[in-house]
Design a protein around this motif. Sequence first.
Motif, PDB file in Angstrom:
ATOM      1  N   ASN A  45      89.379 -11.016  -5.348  1.00 51.35           N
ATOM      2  CA  ASN A  45      88.785 -12.064  -4.512  1.00 51.35           C
ATOM      3  C   ASN A  45      87.551 -11.593  -3.739  1.00 51.35           C
ATOM      4  O   ASN A  45      86.927 -12.362  -3.010  1.00 51.35           O
ATOM      5  N   GLY A  46      87.178 -10.311  -3.900  1.00 48.28           N
ATOM      6  CA  GLY A  46      85.962  -9.787  -3.292  1.00 48.28           C
ATOM      7  C   GLY A  46      86.060  -9.446  -1.828  1.00 48.28           C
ATOM      8  O   GLY A  46      85.095  -8.974  -1.227  1.00 48.28           O
ATOM      9  N   SER A  47      87.236  -9.647  -1.222  1.00 51.65           N
ATOM     10  CA  SER A  47      87.334  -9.436   0.223  1.00 51.65           C
ATOM     11  C   SER A  47      87.346  -7.963   0.615  1.00 51.65           C
ATOM     12  O   SER A  47      87.100  -7.639   1.777  1.00 51.65           O
ATOM     13  N   ILE A  48      87.603  -7.068  -0.345  1.00 44.11           N
ATOM     14  CA  ILE A  48      87.637  -5.646   0.006  1.00 44.11           C
ATOM     15  C   ILE A  48      86.274  -5.167   0.503  1.00 44.11           C
ATOM     16  O   ILE A  48      86.164  -4.167   1.208  1.00 44.11           O
ATOM     17  N   ASN A  49      85.251  -5.904   0.174  1.00 46.30           N
ATOM     18  CA  ASN A  49      83.887  -5.532   0.554  1.00 46.30           C
ATOM     19  C   ASN A  49      83.258  -6.558   1.486  1.00 46.30           C
ATOM     20  O   ASN A  49      82.049  -6.675   1.572  1.00 46.30           O
ATOM     21  N   ARG A  50      84.132  -7.362   2.173  1.00 43.66           N
ATOM     22  CA  ARG A  50      83.618  -8.376   3.080  1.00 43.66           C
ATOM     23  C   ARG A  50      84.228  -8.219   4.460  1.00 43.66           C
ATOM     24  O   ARG A  50      85.224  -7.512   4.654  1.00 43.66           O
ATOM     25  N   ARG A  51      83.659  -8.957   5.385  1.00 40.55           N
ATOM     26  CA  ARG A  51      84.140  -8.889   6.764  1.00 40.55           C
ATOM     27  C   ARG A  51      85.560  -9.422   6.899  1.00 40.55           C
ATOM     28  O   ARG A  51      86.312  -8.989   7.778  1.00 40.55           O
ATOM     29  N   ASP A  52      85.966 -10.355   6.024  1.00 35.31           N
ATOM     30  CA  ASP A  52      87.283 -10.974   6.150  1.00 35.31           C
ATOM     31  C   ASP A  52      88.396 -10.166   5.487  1.00 35.31           C
ATOM     32  O   ASP A  52      89.507 -10.671   5.293  1.00 35.31           O
ATOM     33  N   ILE A  53      88.141  -8.911   5.111  1.00 36.21           N
ATOM     34  CA  ILE A  53      89.199  -8.063   4.592  1.00 36.21           C
ATOM     35  C   ILE A  53      90.293  -7.930   5.648  1.00 36.21           C
ATOM     36  O   ILE A  53      89.998  -7.699   6.824  1.00 36.21           O
ATOM     37  N   PRO A  54      91.569  -8.076   5.273  1.00 40.43           N
ATOM     38  CA  PRO A  54      92.641  -7.884   6.250  1.00 40.43           C
ATOM     39  C   PRO A  54      92.561  -6.476   6.847  1.00 40.43           C
ATOM     40  O   PRO A  54      92.368  -5.494   6.115  1.00 40.43           O
ATOM     41  N   PRO A  55      92.673  -6.340   8.158  1.00 42.72           N
ATOM     42  CA  PRO A  55      92.547  -5.015   8.796  1.00 42.72           C
ATOM     43  C   PRO A  55      93.457  -3.968   8.188  1.00 42.72           C
ATOM     44  O   PRO A  55      93.056  -2.800   8.053  1.00 42.72           O
ATOM     45  N   VAL A  56      94.684  -4.349   7.804  1.00 44.14           N
ATOM     46  CA  VAL A  56      95.611  -3.367   7.235  1.00 44.14           C
ATOM     47  C   VAL A  56      95.102  -2.842   5.895  1.00 44.14           C
ATOM     48  O   VAL A  56      95.309  -1.667   5.558  1.00 44.14           O
ATOM     49  N   ILE A  57      94.402  -3.694   5.126  1.00 43.98           N
ATOM     50  CA  ILE A  57      93.852  -3.265   3.839  1.00 43.98           C
ATOM     51  C   ILE A  57      92.656  -2.353   4.058  1.00 43.98           C
ATOM     52  O   ILE A  57      92.496  -1.329   3.383  1.00 43.98           O
ATOM     53  N   ARG A  58      91.816  -2.712   5.019  1.00 41.62           N
ATOM     54  CA  ARG A  58      90.668  -1.864   5.330  1.00 41.62           C
ATOM     55  C   ARG A  58      91.134  -0.479   5.775  1.00 41.62           C
ATOM     56  O   ARG A  58      90.617   0.547   5.316  1.00 41.62           O
ATOM     57  N   THR A  59      92.134  -0.430   6.643  1.00 44.86           N
ATOM     58  CA  THR A  59      92.665   0.858   7.119  1.00 44.86           C
ATOM     59  C   THR A  59      93.235   1.661   5.960  1.00 44.86           C
ATOM     60  O   THR A  59      93.015   2.879   5.866  1.00 44.86           O
ATOM     61  N   ALA A  60      93.966   0.980   5.063  1.00 52.85           N
ATOM     62  CA  ALA A  60      94.569   1.679   3.920  1.00 52.85           C
ATOM     63  C   ALA A  60      93.493   2.227   2.986  1.00 52.85           C
ATOM     64  O   ALA A  60      93.625   3.346   2.453  1.00 52.85           O
ATOM     65  N   TYR A  61      92.421   1.441   2.780  1.00 52.97           N
ATOM     66  CA  TYR A  61      91.338   1.892   1.900  1.00 52.97           C
ATOM     67  C   TYR A  61      90.640   3.117   2.486  1.00 52.97           C
ATOM     68  O   TYR A  61      90.388   4.100   1.777  1.00 52.97           O
ATOM     69  N   LEU A  62      90.347   3.093   3.774  1.00 47.98           N
ATOM     70  CA  LEU A  62      89.684   4.234   4.410  1.00 47.98           C
ATOM     71  C   LEU A  62      90.582   5.462   4.394  1.00 47.98           C
ATOM     72  O   LEU A  62      90.105   6.589   4.205  1.00 47.98           O
TER      73      LEU A  62
END
Length: 381
Positions: A67-84
């Motif tokens: 859905n492209g959200s991994i690279n957008r502002r609307d990425i869920p915070p938990v996913i962003r934290t997990a990716y980092l």
Amino acid sequence: MWTITQTRREQFEQAHVLVIRESNEEWAQAIEEGDTEYEAFRAQYFEKVKEQLFMILPEYFHPYITNGSINRRDIPPVIRTAYLQWQREQDEVFRTLLDTAFMNKQYAISYMPEHVQQVFLDSLHDCRVMHAIYGDDSLQINFDTSGGFSAKSFISVTLTDILSEQCRIEAGDNYVYDELLKTADGIAWRVLLNTEKEWTIEAAKWNAQFYFAPKAYFDFHGSDDFDEYIKTLDITHGLHFIAPAVQTKITSLTPFCTEAGILTVSDAVYIGDVRVADTLAACIPFIHSELYEDPQAIFSEPVAKADLLDYALGADLEKKVRAWNTMYANPQELAPIINQILLQMDREKEDEMLQTAYVNHFSKEGILTLAVWQKFSDLLK
């Protein structure tokens, strides 16, 4: 067994194929700054690497790639934290591999001749291969170190009694990561190159030559005044002229003579009959010395007490640095002149970071007068 491989390097680099903003604050700042060009580039780049991300990232992240959200502002915070966190883990894996490779290298270096050790104790990262000269059972590699981290300006490594080689190293290759292993019959050397090649060679005998840039080179780098540069050189330092087409010892500076012939200028610059450059200015980087001279050594030369005031507050950067270094090293002895200089200093004209470092150092030494302390009270810790 080798620790570093091209496969492991690719895994590390792939972990950074997508860089995301790490917080809502960064996104907000980008929007506030009107970073629309970057956002357009980000969206286009994401489409290019999207399929690659499916192969790299764990399945946990796949819905957010879709859905492209991994690279957008609307990425869920938990996913962003997990990716980092996943990126940091990949970094740690590769860092551990490099640490192991470094230990293997240090062990192998101890079996090398001392002058060869001096080459490999420096980092050759980002050095460029000028020549790779293969013989029947030998290989000579000449490195241009100008883009690297070695204090040496030219390095030549010669391997003889070659036992094995995988791939070939070539002129133009850039040195990225390396590892050395002691083997039963010699030493093996692996280099990952900028061309994504994994070059490995094992040899029984190792030799090396290296030279340094004359100290004055750092003042004349980029200059076109070859004649003036030559006046700064000392023939007793063992000078060599090393260009792509010729490598020879310099025997005289005025006139400029080498073992391969006299330097002449007509339509171009020649050493003997060999064309070495288009202009004399282009020859400045070709001169190397057997003697290492620290280009920063001048800044450690002490300044006489009578000159401290003029040097410390003057416009000559070299004299200014020498003066402040002299005072930093001798605060008790020079306390009166230090306080005088600090009182006269125009704070608006001097670097605040340096002011902070020096006045705090002098404060810890207990030499500041009340007037100076009040002047710099906002910087004192």
